[in-house]
Scaffold this motif. Sequence first.
Motif, PDB file in Angstrom:
ATOM      1  N   LYS A  87      32.506  -7.187 -73.161  1.00  0.00           N
ATOM      2  CA  LYS A  87      32.703  -6.317 -71.997  1.00  0.00           C
ATOM      3  C   LYS A  87      33.593  -5.136 -72.351  1.00  0.00           C
ATOM      4  O   LYS A  87      34.595  -5.307 -73.036  1.00  0.00           O
TER       5      LYS A  87
ATOM      6  N   SER B  62      41.883 -14.195 -75.785  1.00  0.00           N
ATOM      7  CA  SER B  62      41.194 -13.370 -74.792  1.00  0.00           C
ATOM      8  C   SER B  62      42.069 -12.243 -74.288  1.00  0.00           C
ATOM      9  O   SER B  62      43.282 -12.228 -74.513  1.00  0.00           O
TER      10      SER B  62
ATOM     11  N   PHE C  31      34.386  -4.939 -67.871  1.00  0.00           N
ATOM     12  CA  PHE C  31      35.686  -5.507 -68.239  1.00  0.00           C
ATOM     13  C   PHE C  31      36.620  -5.334 -67.045  1.00  0.00           C
ATOM     14  O   PHE C  31      36.775  -4.229 -66.516  1.00  0.00           O
TER      15      PHE C  31
ATOM     16  N   GLU D 259      38.623 -12.702 -70.894  1.00  0.00           N
ATOM     17  CA  GLU D 259      37.340 -12.461 -71.554  1.00  0.00           C
ATOM     18  C   GLU D 259      37.598 -12.547 -73.054  1.00  0.00           C
ATOM     19  O   GLU D 259      38.416 -11.788 -73.598  1.00  0.00           O
TER      20      GLU D 259
ATOM     21  N   LYS E  30      33.227 -16.347 -73.430  1.00  0.00           N
ATOM     22  CA  LYS E  30      32.926 -15.333 -74.453  1.00  0.00           C
ATOM     23  C   LYS E  30      32.088 -14.216 -73.826  1.00  0.00           C
ATOM     24  O   LYS E  30      31.187 -14.488 -73.018  1.00  0.00           O
ATOM     25  N   SER E  31      32.379 -12.973 -74.187  1.00  0.00           N
ATOM     26  CA  SER E  31      31.605 -11.863 -73.628  1.00  0.00           C
ATOM     27  C   SER E  31      31.829 -10.606 -74.463  1.00  0.00           C
ATOM     28  O   SER E  31      32.719 -10.577 -75.315  1.00  0.00           O
TER      29      SER E  31
END
Length: 539
Positions: free
Chosen positions: A414, A355, A385, A359, A411-412
């Motif tokens: 951004k 990450s 973000f 994120e 999880k994303s």
Amino acid sequence: MARFAIWLACVLALLASSMSSAALVEHTFKVIICSIGHISRCNIILHFNRHGILQLLTAWADGPAFATQCPIRPGQRYTYRFNVTGQEGTLWWHAHVGWLRATVYGALFIQPKHGRSAYPFPKPHKEIPILLGEWWNASVVDVENEGLAVGQAPNISNAYTINGKPGDLYPCSENDMYKIKVERGKTYLLRIINAALNNQLFFKIANHTMTVVAIDAAYTDHYETDVVVTAPGQTVDVLIKADQPVGSYYMAAHPYISTPPESVFPFDNTTTRGVFAYEGAKSQNPVMPTLPDFLDTPTAHKFYTNLTGLAGGPHWVPVPLQVDEHMFVTFGLNVERCPENATCLGPLEGRFSASMNNESFVLPNNTSMLEAFYYGVSGVYTTDFPDNPPLVFDYTNMSINVDDSLIYAPKSTKVKKLKFNATVEMVLQNTAFLTVESHPIHVHGFNFHVLAQGFGNYDATNDSKKFNLVNPQMRNTIAVPTGGWAVIRFQANNPGIWLVHCHLDVHLPVGMSMAFEVENGPNPSSTLPPPPSDLPKCY
Ligand SMILES: *[C@@H]1O[C@H](CO)[C@@H](O)[C@H](O)[C@H]1NC(C)=O
Ligand SMILES: *[C@@H]1O[C@H](CO)[C@@H](O)[C@H](O)[C@H]1NC(C)=O
Ligand SMILES: *[C@@H]1O[C@H](CO)[C@@H](O)[C@H](O)[C@H]1NC(C)=O
Ligand SMILES: *[C@@H]1O[C@H](CO)[C@@H](O)[C@H](O)[C@H]1NC(C)=O
Ligand SMILES: *[C@@H]1O[C@H](CO)[C@@H](O)[C@H](O)[C@H]1NC(C)=O
Ligand SMILES: *[C@@H]1O[C@H](CO)[C@@H](O)[C@H](O)[C@H]1NC(C)=O
Ligand SMILES: *[C@@H]1O[C@H](CO)[C@@H](O)[C@H](O)[C@H]1NC(C)=O
Ligand SMILES: *[C@@H]1O[C@H](CO)[C@@H](O)[C@H](O)[C@H]1NC(C)=O
Ligand SMILES: *[C@@H]1O[C@H](CO)[C@@H](O)[C@H](O)[C@H]1NC(C)=O
Ligand SMILES: *[C@@H]1O[C@H](CO)[C@@H](O)[C@H](O)[C@H]1NC(C)=O
Ligand SMILES: *[C@@H]1O[C@H](CO)[C@@H](O)[C@H](O)[C@H]1NC(C)=O
Ligand SMILES: *[C@@H]1O[C@H](CO)[C@@H](O)[C@H](O)[C@H]1NC(C)=O
Ligand SMILES: [Cu+2]
């Protein structure tokens, strides 16, 4: 428009190293890529930005799959059109889908507009590409998928290569080694590219020193060294004088492993070598250099931090002094909880993850982020973000290795939204989840200045006093010191979507990435043009 031609094979092979190189001057560049793979896994994406073509107003030609375009499907073709401006030195191109870049890559040499006499160093007798690669005796697609399916570390490679050849320390290529023939007394420019997937590499030539003159297509102050260290994505241009007794000398490369001894993952510990042979040398056993130990962080750190930019030289960009956006971005490995009923063979009975600012980045899979940006489609990504990590903790303390309350990152997709021409300063801070490690963080679309680097947790009060605002190195990929930090600064003068990610292919697909969305500026010369008509369709 194109004043020079470059050949690029339609790419079929998944195994053999494919290489090409091209000399170019600053001019319009047009590259046609067609994919003739006959199985769907052969989606080929060329990511031209790679070693950092700046792609001013040509984000559509940057290349990463689902970021700036959808993959080029079998039978399709796409022409990448872009100008090279403000850059000289060595860059490269590579596929940017999964692990395909293991076999689909090549060199780009950008020479001064007014010819080779305009180098800020004596004109070398010859220029020689040194592409360091990594090779699996398997389909890299299978290797990647096998790891991802169960969340474990994928198989390590079987060999490293110099210009596609592993060399005589491997049983398969005893008699097939890359060889440079040199004349005693002459000086050569080696354009070294780390095209390996997952390993930083030490590179040495027996009994010779090298003078670094450029990195990532940006000139440096001359720096003399007997060893070069490169991270995947980076390039290093060195001058080497054939000033030793007439003879044969090995050049060799093997990995730099940045994790502490107690947490070293399995790695490919083989050595690739080629020969640097003087004309007139009698056939004899070449001299072998002594490479640094795999875990020699001090040697790597010395090389990485001693380089400085050629302030005032060609294409030098002064450090922007006024900062509009301050970001502090933690990055490192994480764990993903095992989905219900799934098989997970990764750490903590889960899957490997990674990450930035907690994120774990996921690319869309049905459209590109750049098309979403251009057409204003919502739901593909969000612009939240974070500028800072959500929690403050002791980032590099090994006691957090498996801290259950911290290690799981959601999880994303951004992005951080930037105003056109904003100056961004990012503190890149490694974390100690699972282990500390030097990750090569690559920024698409921009070169950045590296203001300072160090070990441990970044200390805003004291470490900012160490900033080099005069002649810092300019790069597009920084191997942030293991268990440490680096501070980079750049001006977002190019509208579009620009990925920022670890250039180790074991970390990118599991989420060590984020992206910038840079808004259009006030006039046509600062506005992203419409997509080219042949931009690959997503379906
Ligand atoms: C490259 O530069 C030329 C001259 O400035 C310009 O006409 C052309 O549109 C540019 N090409 C691209 C792909 O940006
Ligand atoms: C590659 O693997 C095959 C088995 O899958 C083996 O027969 C062959 O010797 C290997 N080649 C190299 C160069 O390791
Ligand atoms: C990975 O390595 C294991 C153990 O050597 C082997 O059985 C497997 O076939 C390899 N996977 C791939 C995709 O080559
Ligand atoms: C290379 O360097 C080694 C160590 O300094 C020295 O012993 C050797 O004679 C040198 N070889 C040649 C061919 O110059
Ligand atoms: C490489 O790793 C293998 C397997 O762990 C080990 O047997 C071998 O001694 C290592 N070689 C080197 C040069 O470290
Ligand atoms: C070069 O690296 C060494 C070792 O890390 C360090 O002591 C020295 O200060 C560095 N010099 C410069 C000019 O950065
Ligand atoms: C997991 O497996 C159980 C038993 O087969 C099943 O009832 C359940 O629906 C599965 N869950 C998911 C998310 O597939
Ligand atoms: C595509 O992405 C969506 C959203 O992340 C996900 O739910 C879906 O499973 C993905 N589809 C494929 C084929 O990977
Ligand atoms: C693409 O996937 C996203 C996330 O799953 C979804 O919201 C969107 O509607 C999809 N778009 C298309 C064109 O299918
Ligand atoms: C690391 O964290 C542990 C546990 O919180 C603490 O005891 C130790 O002092 C820390 N180490 C350092 C170097 O700060
Ligand atoms: C990351 O986010 C998850 C979910 O919100 C949280 O449990 C975890 O503590 C966070 N970790 C860090 C290091 O911020
Ligand atoms: C971007 O900002 C710099 C000052 O930081 C200025 O010199 C430059 O003209 C600006 N560029 C554009 C295209 O507006
Ligand atoms: Cu990484």
